[in-house]
Design an enzyme around this catalytic site. Structure first.
Site, PDB file in Angstrom:
ATOM      1  N   GLN A 100      -5.008   3.786  15.875  1.00 24.08           N
ATOM      2  CA  GLN A 100      -5.873   3.703  15.877  1.00 24.08           C
ATOM      3  C   GLN A 100      -6.975   3.046  16.727  1.00 24.08           C
ATOM      4  O   GLN A 100      -6.316   2.347  18.234  1.00 24.08           O
ATOM      5  CB  GLN A 100      -5.839   2.236  15.087  1.00 24.08           C
ATOM      6  CG  GLN A 100      -4.839   2.050  13.281  1.00 24.08           C
ATOM      7  CD  GLN A 100      -5.559   2.919  12.137  1.00 24.08           C
ATOM      8  OE1 GLN A 100      -6.635   3.165  12.474  1.00 24.08           O
ATOM      9  NE2 GLN A 100      -4.670   2.699  11.843  1.00 24.08           N
ATOM     10  N   LYS A 132       0.808  -1.245  -0.251  1.00 25.93           N
ATOM     11  CA  LYS A 132      -0.491  -0.090   0.213  1.00 25.93           C
ATOM     12  C   LYS A 132       0.859   1.522  -0.115  1.00 25.93           C
ATOM     13  O   LYS A 132       1.563   1.314   1.069  1.00 25.93           O
ATOM     14  CB  LYS A 132      -0.468   0.189   1.287  1.00 25.93           C
ATOM     15  CG  LYS A 132      -2.091   1.562   1.092  1.00 25.93           C
ATOM     16  CD  LYS A 132      -2.917   1.050   2.349  1.00 25.93           C
ATOM     17  CE  LYS A 132      -2.456   1.830   3.592  1.00 25.93           C
ATOM     18  NZ  LYS A 132      -2.209   2.743   3.952  1.00 25.93           N
ATOM     19  N   ASP A 147      -3.641   4.329  -1.766  1.00 32.58           N
ATOM     20  CA  ASP A 147      -4.238   4.581  -1.412  1.00 32.58           C
ATOM     21  C   ASP A 147      -3.781   6.424  -1.124  1.00 32.58           C
ATOM     22  O   ASP A 147      -3.607   6.957  -0.151  1.00 32.58           O
ATOM     23  CB  ASP A 147      -3.850   3.905   0.867  1.00 32.58           C
ATOM     24  CG  ASP A 147      -4.705   4.350   1.176  1.00 32.58           C
ATOM     25  OD1 ASP A 147      -6.056   5.190   0.864  1.00 32.58           O
ATOM     26  OD2 ASP A 147      -4.408   4.330   2.856  1.00 32.58           O
ATOM     27  N   ARG A 149       3.205  -0.316  10.443  1.00 28.65           N
ATOM     28  CA  ARG A 149       3.599  -1.015  11.268  1.00 28.65           C
ATOM     29  C   ARG A 149       4.384  -1.843  11.982  1.00 28.65           C
ATOM     30  O   ARG A 149       5.515  -1.857  12.643  1.00 28.65           O
ATOM     31  CB  ARG A 149       3.378   0.906  12.838  1.00 28.65           C
ATOM     32  CG  ARG A 149       4.315   1.796  12.058  1.00 28.65           C
ATOM     33  CD  ARG A 149       2.970   2.900  13.068  1.00 28.65           C
ATOM     34  NE  ARG A 149       1.352   3.250  13.177  1.00 28.65           N
ATOM     35  CZ  ARG A 149       0.389   3.924  13.400  1.00 28.65           C
ATOM     36  NH1 ARG A 149       1.569   5.201  14.278  1.00 28.65           N
ATOM     37  NH2 ARG A 149      -0.258   3.848  13.072  1.00 28.65           N
ATOM     38  N   ASP A 199     -13.071  14.944  -4.413  1.00 30.27           N
ATOM     39  CA  ASP A 199     -12.946  16.318  -5.394  1.00 30.27           C
ATOM     40  C   ASP A 199     -14.612  16.100  -6.189  1.00 30.27           C
ATOM     41  O   ASP A 199     -14.807  15.188  -5.836  1.00 30.27           O
ATOM     42  CB  ASP A 199     -11.959  16.362  -5.959  1.00 30.27           C
ATOM     43  CG  ASP A 199     -11.339  17.173  -5.998  1.00 30.27           C
ATOM     44  OD1 ASP A 199     -12.018  17.827  -6.756  1.00 30.27           O
ATOM     45  OD2 ASP A 199     -10.048  17.778  -6.146  1.00 30.27           O
ATOM     46  N   ILE A 200     -14.158  17.341  -7.109  1.00 31.04           N
ATOM     47  CA  ILE A 200     -15.265  17.028  -7.947  1.00 31.04           C
ATOM     48  C   ILE A 200     -15.346  15.918  -8.928  1.00 31.04           C
ATOM     49  O   ILE A 200     -14.183  15.432  -8.953  1.00 31.04           O
ATOM     50  CB  ILE A 200     -15.831  18.523  -8.829  1.00 31.04           C
ATOM     51  CG1 ILE A 200     -14.566  18.364  -9.747  1.00 31.04           C
ATOM     52  CG2 ILE A 200     -15.734  19.524  -7.677  1.00 31.04           C
ATOM     53  CD1 ILE A 200     -14.297  19.481 -10.450  1.00 31.04           C
ATOM     54  N   LYS A 209      -6.929   8.154  -1.485  1.00 29.87           N
ATOM     55  CA  LYS A 209      -8.546   7.979  -1.037  1.00 29.87           C
ATOM     56  C   LYS A 209      -8.695   9.846  -1.525  1.00 29.87           C
ATOM     57  O   LYS A 209      -9.282  11.327  -0.887  1.00 29.87           O
ATOM     58  CB  LYS A 209      -7.824   8.782   0.654  1.00 29.87           C
ATOM     59  CG  LYS A 209      -7.735   7.538   1.710  1.00 29.87           C
ATOM     60  CD  LYS A 209      -8.095   7.721   2.817  1.00 29.87           C
ATOM     61  CE  LYS A 209      -7.431   6.970   3.975  1.00 29.87           C
ATOM     62  NZ  LYS A 209      -5.866   6.467   3.574  1.00 29.87           N
ATOM     63  N   THR A 257     -10.659   4.365  10.482  1.00 24.60           N
ATOM     64  CA  THR A 257     -10.490   3.803  11.148  1.00 24.60           C
ATOM     65  C   THR A 257     -10.057   4.806  12.852  1.00 24.60           C
ATOM     66  O   THR A 257      -9.990   4.413  13.745  1.00 24.60           O
ATOM     67  CB  THR A 257      -9.636   2.760  11.211  1.00 24.60           C
ATOM     68  OG1 THR A 257      -8.407   3.189  10.884  1.00 24.60           O
ATOM     69  CG2 THR A 257     -10.354   1.352  10.488  1.00 24.60           C
TER      70      THR A 257
END
Length: 229
Positions: free
Chosen positions: A189, A33, A60, A210, A65-66, A62, A119
């Site tokens: 998290q 990722k 990743d 991690r 936007d328009i 995310k 999360t």
């Protein structure tokens, strides 16, 4: 493994760190990722480094936007050959449909998934943003909306996976961050489970960062996680 369930979050920020890390990740057991820090630091070369190491890439970023801008970003990701990419469900149905539709003419079609509620977000944090639904209802609402827009699945907490699997069905892809092996610290998290619990709850893919990348021996950490599965 023909379809590795484990996605390693590459929590590094330099090209040299990335090159060293991917050499220690067995691509038969993992995918990779690439998130905002790494991509902002070194750009698409991160994708190329992972691909040359034999690692499929979940990009990743995310996107949120328009519709036109988001869709073109998703298409750009597809043309880099990534295995999966994502958008924020809170961008709305027009944005999600545009992102899905722009991929229909592409030679390479990555999995396109939505982000429901991060999360790290608590119920109080959600209310602070003006969302009147409780956390569970908001996750369900956004997951169902993404399914109606033709997305392949969502990122969700593994604690939510069983409920979403029951609501949406077996073909909807559930990608779960916030996974912590039994021997690892929770860090920042808040809605976390172990790898085994996540799979038992119906998750398809597990994102772990991690506990692997901060280890002195990432390959051994991966082996321990695979053992838990």
């Amino acid at each position: 493994m023909s379809d590795p369930r484990l996605i390693v979050a590459l929590d590094v920020s330099t090209e040299s760190e990335l090159r060293e890390l991917v050499q220690r990740i067995p691509n038969t057991h993992c995918r990779a990722k690439i998130g905002k820090e790494l991509f902002t630091s070194i750009g698409p070369i991160a994708i190329d480094i992972c691909h040359k190491a034999g690692l499929d890439v979940f990009l990743d970023l995310k996107f949120h936007d328009i519709p036109n801008t988001c869709a073109k970003a998703v298409r750009a990701a597809a043309r880099w050959g990534v295995w999966m990419t994502n958008v924020h469900c809170s961008g709305g149905s027009d944005m999600m449909r545009a992102a899905r539709e722009i991929l229909e003419g592409e030679v390479h079609r990555p999995k396109l998934i939505g982000v429901t509620v991060l999360t790290s977000m608590s119920a109080d944090g959600l209310n602070e943003l003006g969302v009147n639904r409780d956390l569970e209802s908001q996750v369900d609402h956004l997951a169902l909306l993404s399914d109606s827009c033709g997305l392949d699945g969502v990122v969700c907490s593994a604690q939510e996976a069983k409920r979403l699997r029951q609501k949406i069905g077996p073909d909807f892809c559930l990608v779960t961050p916030g996974i912590r092996p039994t021997w690892a610290a929770a860090n920042d998290q808040t809605r976390i489970v172990t790898p085994r619990e996540a799979l038992d709850n119906g998750a398809d893919y597990l994102v772990i960062g991690r506990p692997i990348t901060a280890s002195d021996r990432p390959e051994e950490a991966i082996g321990r996680i695979v053992g838990e599965l």
